[in-house]
Write an enzyme that holds these catalytic residues in place. Structure first.
Site, PDB file in Angstrom:
ATOM      1  N   THR A 120       0.822  -1.220   0.000  1.00 53.22           N
ATOM      2  CA  THR A 120       0.000   0.000   0.000  1.00 53.22           C
ATOM      3  C   THR A 120       0.852   1.265   0.000  1.00 53.22           C
ATOM      4  O   THR A 120       0.475   2.268  -0.597  1.00 53.22           O
ATOM      5  CB  THR A 120      -0.957   0.008   1.203  1.00 53.22           C
ATOM      6  OG1 THR A 120      -0.207  -0.190   2.407  1.00 53.22           O
ATOM      7  CG2 THR A 120      -2.010  -1.084   1.075  1.00 53.22           C
ATOM      8  N   GLN A 147       1.149 -13.797  -1.743  1.00 56.99           N
ATOM      9  CA  GLN A 147      -0.111 -13.815  -2.474  1.00 56.99           C
ATOM     10  C   GLN A 147      -0.178 -12.661  -3.470  1.00 56.99           C
ATOM     11  O   GLN A 147      -1.137 -12.564  -4.233  1.00 56.99           O
ATOM     12  CB  GLN A 147      -1.284 -13.681  -1.494  1.00 56.99           C
ATOM     13  CG  GLN A 147      -1.320 -14.729  -0.401  1.00 56.99           C
ATOM     14  CD  GLN A 147      -2.398 -14.426   0.624  1.00 56.99           C
ATOM     15  OE1 GLN A 147      -3.561 -14.240   0.283  1.00 56.99           O
ATOM     16  NE2 GLN A 147      -2.013 -14.356   1.889  1.00 56.99           N
ATOM     17  N   HIS A 162      -0.296 -16.615  -6.495  1.00 51.35           N
ATOM     18  CA  HIS A 162      -1.384 -16.092  -7.321  1.00 51.35           C
ATOM     19  C   HIS A 162      -0.901 -15.485  -8.636  1.00 51.35           C
ATOM     20  O   HIS A 162      -1.683 -14.873  -9.350  1.00 51.35           O
ATOM     21  CB  HIS A 162      -2.189 -15.060  -6.533  1.00 51.35           C
ATOM     22  CG  HIS A 162      -2.863 -15.635  -5.328  1.00 51.35           C
ATOM     23  ND1 HIS A 162      -3.301 -14.874  -4.261  1.00 51.35           N
ATOM     24  CD2 HIS A 162      -3.169 -16.920  -5.015  1.00 51.35           C
ATOM     25  CE1 HIS A 162      -3.853 -15.657  -3.341  1.00 51.35           C
ATOM     26  NE2 HIS A 162      -3.771 -16.899  -3.776  1.00 51.35           N
ATOM     27  N   CYS A 171       6.391 -25.724 -22.406  1.00 53.84           N
ATOM     28  CA  CYS A 171       7.564 -26.144 -21.626  1.00 53.84           C
ATOM     29  C   CYS A 171       7.491 -25.674 -20.173  1.00 53.84           C
ATOM     30  O   CYS A 171       8.344 -26.047 -19.359  1.00 53.84           O
ATOM     31  CB  CYS A 171       8.852 -25.655 -22.268  1.00 53.84           C
ATOM     32  SG  CYS A 171       9.101 -23.862 -22.191  1.00 53.84           S
ATOM     33  N   CYS A 185       7.297 -18.832 -27.524  1.00 53.87           N
ATOM     34  CA  CYS A 185       8.223 -19.045 -26.412  1.00 53.87           C
ATOM     35  C   CYS A 185       9.651 -18.715 -26.841  1.00 53.87           C
ATOM     36  O   CYS A 185      10.089 -19.124 -27.922  1.00 53.87           O
ATOM     37  CB  CYS A 185       8.136 -20.488 -25.941  1.00 53.87           C
ATOM     38  SG  CYS A 185       9.341 -20.918 -24.647  1.00 53.87           S
ATOM     39  N   GLY A 210       0.862  -8.066   6.516  1.00 55.33           N
ATOM     40  CA  GLY A 210      -0.084  -7.390   5.640  1.00 55.33           C
ATOM     41  C   GLY A 210      -1.091  -8.291   4.965  1.00 55.33           C
ATOM     42  O   GLY A 210      -1.425  -8.075   3.801  1.00 55.33           O
ATOM     43  N   VAL A 218       3.120  -2.131   8.422  1.00 54.52           N
ATOM     44  CA  VAL A 218       4.181  -3.108   8.168  1.00 54.52           C
ATOM     45  C   VAL A 218       5.534  -2.426   8.006  1.00 54.52           C
ATOM     46  O   VAL A 218       6.544  -2.900   8.536  1.00 54.52           O
ATOM     47  CB  VAL A 218       3.848  -3.953   6.922  1.00 54.52           C
ATOM     48  CG1 VAL A 218       4.985  -4.921   6.629  1.00 54.52           C
ATOM     49  CG2 VAL A 218       2.560  -4.724   7.127  1.00 54.52           C
TER      50      VAL A 218
END
Length: 448
Positions: A92, A148, A168, A179, A201, A249, A293
């Site tokens: 944040t 996350q 995530h 691959c 790729c 957090g 934090v």
């Protein structure tokens, strides 16, 4: 004079050019819109339940924070394997809004509003917490990070791939659909939901005997998508052997991410949570810290006498890849997973033997006190139905042998990981460790 037909054709041509310009502006505008941090959530599929939103925040007194930080510093110095779990709350201060805070994306969404802070992912730079975590990993104080977050700030901080699981996805990482290799992007992806970009790729032109024929996709998970297998396995293994887990957090509402920090409690480890809002795991925490934090990390780094490195574009893979003649890889190698799995399994065996010996001693204490054990009501329930095939002496010998095996396994795992990090890549792809000026070579081991 032009004929009427010629004039009509000319008007049609001008109209077509105008439409093309509008399309270009719209496409560019959409890309900019999606790259803005708060609008990323709008790219996800509709989803009804997004957890508890807008819970009130709590702030500890300055005196209490000082005492709690001192306790964390002591535990950190005396721990063997420390794992940090990070959520949106650590970003944040970089201008990226969280999701469930009082001014979070989804909290305000229910009111038909948008956050008043909204930095683009491309412009955002790592916070003090990001840089502090990277420095603590470098100094061997922290052994792994489970995140996350999809904002890519851990990547920009210089934290190496071998020390982080991104459960995530990452806005600055693409993955080949064939691959499974991952590569660093120079700008944030414009899509979510693991969509195909139509880009070939990089391994297709690497000079390898069998060039890849896959295409790159974004790595951002949509609702209820399967978590990346290798990231999740490493997160579980590291969390399973941690004797100190620190959550920063995050409200820990979403599984499996939210349950991972509690794995340390299964074998007597400690759990520390630093968050302004209540979390799902508060009752299991050994220490709760209610403060920002960045404030917590600044006090902690001061007590540890470690000064974090400042953010530098020269060490930011998303910037370096713009001028590099080779793609920068961000892949978790199978050898890393196997090495960590061996360490995890040895740890479990060692813990099981120690637990068995502990039960054996409790049983002998009961016998010494001439306590009559009854199968029906069990005066000493902790030793009921425990069958030991060997004497206490043999159990001690067995424990010593497993401890030796654990040490050998860790050394072997260390060597495997070190070799993977230091080896020259045969496919002509640059590993982040190879282009960083200050590579971190340490031998230590859905919802958003």
């Amino acid at each position: 004079m032009f004929s009427a037909a010629a004039l009509v054709l000319w008007d049609l041509f001008l109209f077509t050019c105008h439409i093309e310009q509008i399309d270009k502006v719209f496409s560019s505008g959409f890309s900019v819109w999606l790259s803005m941090s708060c609008n990323y959530a709008d790219g996800l599929s509709p989803y009804e339940y997004k957890g508890k939103l807008g819970l009130s925040e709590k702030f500890d007194s300055e005196e209490d924070v000082e005492k709690k930080v001192a306790q964390v510093a002591e535990w950190l110095n005396n721990s063997k394997h420390v794992v940090v779990h990070t959520g949106a709350g650590i970003s944040t201060s970089a201008g990226i809004p969280d999701f469930r805070g009082p001014n979070g994306v989804w909290t305000l969404e229910e009111k038909g509003m948008k956050p008043n802070i909204n930095t683009s992912f491309d412009d955002a730079v790592p916070t003090f917490t990001h840089m502090a975590l990277a420095s603590l990993v470098k100094h061997g104080k922290i052994h792994y990070v489970v995140s996350q977050n999809i904002d890519g700030l851990h990547l920009k901080s210089g934290l190496q791939r071998s020390f982080i699981s991104e459960l995530h996805g990452n806005m600055f990482i693409d993955e080949c659909d064939r691959c499974d290799r991952q590569f660093v992007r120079s700008n944030a992806t414009k899509s979510v939901g693991q969509k195909n970009h139509g880009i070939i790729c990089p391994m297709a032109s690497s000079g390898h005997k069998r060039p890849c024929r896959g295409h790159l996709c974004d790595t951002i998970l949509d609702w209820e998508a399967h978590l990346p297998e290798k990231d999740l396995k490493l997160a579980e293994y590291h969390s399973g052997i941690a004797d100190l887990s620190i959550a920063l957090g995050t409200t820990l509402q979403i599984v499996p991410s939210g349950n991972l920090p509690t794995h340390t409690k299964k074998h007597g480890g400690r759990l520390v949570i630093c968050n302004l809002q209540p979390t799902k795991q508060d009752k299991k925490a050994d220490l709760m810290i209610h403060t920002y934090v960045d404030s917590f990390m600044k006090k902690l780094m001061k007590l540890l006498n470690i000064t974090p490195e400042s953010y530098s574009e020269d060490k930011d893979p998303t910037k370096v890849t713009r001028t590099s003649d080779k793609p920068i890889e961000w892949t978790i190698h199978d050898r890393w997973v196997k090495a960590m799995q061996a360490t995890y399994e040895t740890f479990r065996k060692t813990h099981l033997v120690k637990k068995t010996v502990k039960h054996k001693r409790k049983k002998e204490d009961c016998e010494d006190e001439k306590v009559e054990l009854k199968e029906e009501n069990g005066v000493c329930p902790e030793v009921k139905n425990i069958k030991l095939e060997s004497s206490l002496g043999n159990e001690e010998i067995k424990r010593e042998k497993i401890d030796i095996e654990a040490t050998k396994s860790e050394e072997k795992g260390d060597e495997m990981i070190s070799n993977v990090i230091k080896e020259e890549n045969e496919d002509g792809v640059i590993l982040p460790e190879q282009h960083m000026a200050s590579a971190y070579f340490s031998s230590s081991f859905v919802l958003f």
